[in-house]
Structure formats: structure tokens, C-alpha cells
Design an enzyme around this catalytic site. Structure first.
Site, PDB file in Angstrom:
ATOM      1  N   ARG A  58       0.772  -1.264   0.000  1.00 61.68           N
ATOM      2  CA  ARG A  58       0.000   0.000   0.000  1.00 61.68           C
ATOM      3  C   ARG A  58       0.792   1.296   0.000  1.00 61.68           C
ATOM      4  O   ARG A  58       0.170   2.371   0.074  1.00 61.68           O
ATOM      5  CB  ARG A  58      -0.996   0.050   1.172  1.00 61.68           C
ATOM      6  N   ASP A 299      -1.794 -12.842  -1.591  1.00 60.43           N
ATOM      7  CA  ASP A 299      -2.594 -11.704  -2.046  1.00 60.43           C
ATOM      8  C   ASP A 299      -2.975 -10.837  -0.839  1.00 60.43           C
ATOM      9  O   ASP A 299      -4.099 -10.336  -0.747  1.00 60.43           O
ATOM     10  CB  ASP A 299      -3.833 -12.167  -2.815  1.00 60.43           C
ATOM     11  N   HIS A 303      -7.177  -3.674   4.039  1.00 62.64           N
ATOM     12  CA  HIS A 303      -8.027  -2.470   4.057  1.00 62.64           C
ATOM     13  C   HIS A 303      -8.442  -2.299   5.512  1.00 62.64           C
ATOM     14  O   HIS A 303      -8.514  -3.283   6.257  1.00 62.64           O
ATOM     15  CB  HIS A 303      -9.267  -2.649   3.179  1.00 62.64           C
TER      16      HIS A 303
END
Ligand SMILES: NC(=O)N[C@@H](CC(=O)O)C(=O)O
Ligand SMILES: [Zn+2]
Ligand SMILES: [Zn+2]
EC number: 3.5.2.3
Length: 437
Positions: A58, A299, A303
Site C-alpha cells: 500500500r 494476495d 483495508h
């Protein structure tokens, strides 16, 4: 450091001497040198650190979800000693400048790392391929987080560019023309309901994955590019890859969770590709056990809780997983469902050989001392509060896992029980395009 009396995946009990970041010797009856740290590993297994070829850390642009520091700390605590970051950051990693910006941030990593380059209509292959890319990808054949879905002609162009430079290509294979829009039309019953989570699975169909995998394999064949299908979630997708030169990857969430978990997970269970039926999950697990799956990668797509706790159409797709990869697979070893050598191969040995990472993925003299020590008799419950990702939750809450007691990256302790003791910026770039290590 001298590790004594450890059981290796092949059942041999050995002493392992580490010097200057590498495994110097694997033997029996090795004597400690004066002042050398000795780790008594009797009753423990010594395994190569995992190489997670699919994480989303991120940065830049999403540091409220995860940073290189928090993501790599989570990796280290889960026994992952190398991570490969994906290009759907902000800005997306589609040109040389964006690559350089990410590389500067990645220097904060606790573990070794690779940085992938992405493909969009505005990508700049010239400047991107001048950089030490780990691989091209994940190339998105459908939109996912970051809206980087591309058309087939651009995919074919990217394969040609990659083949010309001998760079592997990883592919997010879903065909959005085969999604079932009607699944999102009804009353989904609000956030956190089984109906909401299950609707995502009904929407992003298994057929959409199978069709896109077939298309990617045909394009790979025509271009001579080395293709790796990311997060294959169906037995159909895995079987299609098995007949080709391409390789496939499966995630822990598609191995250990199915649509039957939708009620518990609600929108926290929204990810791409989505959770599948229990039958398909079991068939994917069986292929892993039988040796038809090349790689298990996470993966890891963190969030925040606030972002996930929205309606099905608003909540972003993705679940975290880098810290629970080895623990979940080792729990399957403990319960007799997977052979330990299979686990070692899919998380370490195979990713190293598929992506040409020299010196990693094996326990042998001369290899990097990327190692974990685990006690297979000592599982514990996974709880978000004990994990290190900045996102603060896990889809595996309450599930049993076998966590490492010690994680070494090139001989350096990056995790020893809790808390992480390694230096913040110990990680170095890896991959066959990285020179001058
Ligand atoms: N898997 C997901 O659902 N989300 C990933 C993107 C991706 O891998 O498709 C993310 O970056 O959030
Ligand atoms: Zn993807
Ligand atoms: Zn991804």
C-alpha cells in the site's frame, strides 16, 4: 549462529551453522565456536522462510491501510522472509519514476522484497524495464482494487515486451464480461450479512476466471512469455494451467474459506477472485495436496475495518494474510492433511525457482540463511490483536495456526516470538533482475 538438532522437512535431524548471512554448513555434531549464539532446536522444525510473491503493502498512497514497516513486520512474524509487492498503489507502479518512489519506501522493509511493475494504458515500458523489476504484474484482466483492468490487446503487447526482456508476467485472470450483474441487483440485506458476502461470489463467477485463464494461457503461448496465474481460485483454473508451461498460485483464503463462511465474514469476505463453493474449495485443497499447485501466496490486501464495514458495493475488495500463510499451512501439516515437504515447496522452493531468486528457498550450504523455527506440537488461535498488520483484522479469527518461534533473514533475527526485534530496514531487493547484491 549455530542451530542444533532441528528436524528438516525431509525428516533429517541436523545442525545448521550460519555465518555472514548464509548457511555455512548443514551437518551432524557441529561444535559451537567461542561466543557463537547456539539455538537448541530439538523438537522443532527448521524450514526455509516463505517467499510470498503476492502482497499489497500500500505505499505509496495507502499508508493508512499498511506501510512497508507494518506489512514487513507482519511478514517476519509469520515466517515470510521475502515479499513481492504489487503495482496497484497510488501512483501505480507503471513507469520508472513510480518504481523509484516505491523502491525508496521499500527500503524500510524488515524482510527482503521484490517490486513488480504494472500495465495500464499510460504505462511506460521503456523506463519501467530499465528498473530492476521482480516481474511484470499482477496484470489485471479485470478491474480490482485500483481499477487497473486492461484490454486484451494491451495485455498481448505487455507479454511481448516482457518476453523480449525475459521478465515473468503474473496475471489477475477474470473476464468481466462473464460477471453476473443480476447477483448484485436484489436486496442484499445490508452490511455483514451472509447475503451480502455471498452475492459477491455469485457476481464474479467461476466461469469468468476459467475463461480469462484460458485466454491468458493462449496469449502466453503465442508470445513465449513466462506467465504465472495469480490467485487461482477454482479447480478449473488450476487444471487449465497444468497442461501448459505456465504456473499457478493459490491463496490461503481460497484454500481455507468458502461461501459457507460468508455469514461470519460479511463484506470482510469480499475479495477478487471471490470465495467459491465448499466443493470448489475442497477441490483446490486436494490439488495442493496432490502437487498440482505451484505456489501458495497470500494476495495480502489490507483495508481498514472502517473501509470493510460498508455496504457490499462500497467496501473494497481484499483480505490480509501475509502473517497467517505459514501458520495455516503448518496447522494442516500438524493435523496430517498436508505433507510438510509440499508446504515447503509451495511457499519457498517453487517461488524461488519459478521467479529465479538465487540463493533462497532451500536449506543447503551456500544458501541465504532465510529460516524459520517452528514447534509443530504447539498451535494457537489466530487473533487479530496478536498480528502485526496495520489493518487490524483477519478473516481467520479463531482458526488454529502454528506460528514460527524465530525468523531469520540472511542470518539476522527479524522475529523472535513477540515483539519483532529485527532492525527496521534490514530487507534488500531480490529477483533475477537485481544485480550487485
Ligand atoms: N484481491 C483483492 O480483492 N484485492 C487486491 C487486488 C487484487 O489482487 O486483485 C487489493 O489490492 O486490494
Ligand atoms: Zn488480483
Ligand atoms: Zn493482488
Amino acid at each position: 549462529m549455530l542451530i542444533t538438532g532441528a528436524e528438516l522437512a525431509d525428516g533429517r535431524v541436523r545442525d545448521v551453522r550460519i555465518r555472514e548471512g548464509a548457511i555455512e554448513a548443514v551437518g551432524e555434531g557441529l561444535d559451537a565456536d567461542a561466543g557463537e549464539r547456539v539455538v537448541d532446536a530439538r523438537g522443532r522444525h527448521l524450514l526455509p522462510g516463505a517467499i510470498d510473491v503476492h502482497v499489497h503493502f500500500r505505499e505509496p498512497g495507502g499508508s493508512h491501510k499498511e506501510t512497508w514497516a507494518s506489512g514487513s513486520r507482519s511478514a517476519a512474524a509469520g515466517g515470510v522472509t521475502t515479499v513481492v509487492d504489487q503495482p496497484n498503489t497510488s501512483p501505480p507502479t507503471v513507469d520508472g519514476d513510480a518504481f523509484d518512489e516505491k523502491a525508496a519506501l521499500a527500503a524500510a522493509s524488515h524482510v527482503d522484497y521484490g517490486i513488480n511493475g504494472g500495465v495500464t494504458a499510460d504505462w511506460d515500458p521503456e523506463s519501467l524495464f530499465e528498473r530492476p523489476l521482480f516481474a511484470l504484474g499482477e496484470v489485471f484482466l479485470a478491474d480490482s482494487t485500483g481499477d487497473m483492468g486492461i484490454a486484451l490487446d494491451l495485455f498481448e503487447e505487455a507479454l511481448a515486451e516482457a518476453a523480449a526482456r525475459d521478465v515473468p508476467v503474473t496475471v489477475h485472470a477474470e473476464d468481466e464480461t462473464l460477471f453476473d450483474e443480476s447477483a448484485l441487483g436484489g436486496d442484499l440485506g445490508g452490511v455483514g450479512t451472509a447475503a451480502a458476502a455471498d452475492a459477491w461470489s455469485a457476481y464474479r463467477t467461476a466461469e469468468a476466471e476459467a475463461a480469462a485463464v484460458e485466454r491468458a494461457l493462449d496469449a502466453a503461448d503465442a508470445s513465449d512469455a513466462q506467465v504465472h496465474i495469480a490467485h487461482t481460485s477454482t479447480p478449473e483454473g488450476i487444471d487449465a494451467v497444468a497442461d501448459t508451461d505456465a504456473t499457478c498460485e493459490v491463496t490461503p483464503h481460497h484454500l481455507f474459506l468458502s461461501r459457507e463462511n460468508a455469514g461470519r465474514l460479511g463484506t470482510f469476505g469480499r475479495m477478487n477472485p471471490p470465495l467459491r463453493s465448499e466443493e470448489r474449495r475442497a477441490a483446490v485443497f486436494e490439488r495442493l495436496r496432490d502437487g498440482d499447485v505451484d505456489v501458495v501466496a497470500t494476495d495480502h490486501a489490507p483495508h481498514t475495518v472502517a473501509e470493510k464495514r460498508q455496504g457490499l458495493r462500497e467496501a473494497p475488495s481484499g483480505v490480509p494474510g501475509v502473517e497467517t500463510l505459514y501458520p495455516l499451512l503448518l496447522e494442516s501439516v500438524r493435523t496430517g492433511e498436508l505433507p510438510i515437504e509440499r508446504v515447503r515447496d509451495v511457499v519457498a522452493t517453487n517461488p524461488a525457482s519459478i521467479f529465479g531468486i538465487e540463493g533462497k528457498g532451500r536449506i543447503e550450504a551456500g544458501a541465504d540463511a532465510d529460516l524459520i523455527l517452528v514447534d509443530l506440537t504447539n498451535p494457537r488461535e489466530i487473533e487479530a490483536g496478536a498480528l502485526h498488520s496495520a489493518c487490524g483484522w483477519t478473516p481467520f479469527e479463531g482458526v488454529q495456526g502454528v506460528f514460527p518461534e524465530l525468523t531469520l533473514v540472511r542470518g539476522e533475527v527479524v522475529y523472535e516470538r513477540d515483539p519483532v526485534t529485527g532492525a527496521e530496514s534490514f530487507g534488500e531487493p531480490v529477483g533475477r533482475n537485481v544485480r550487485d547484491r
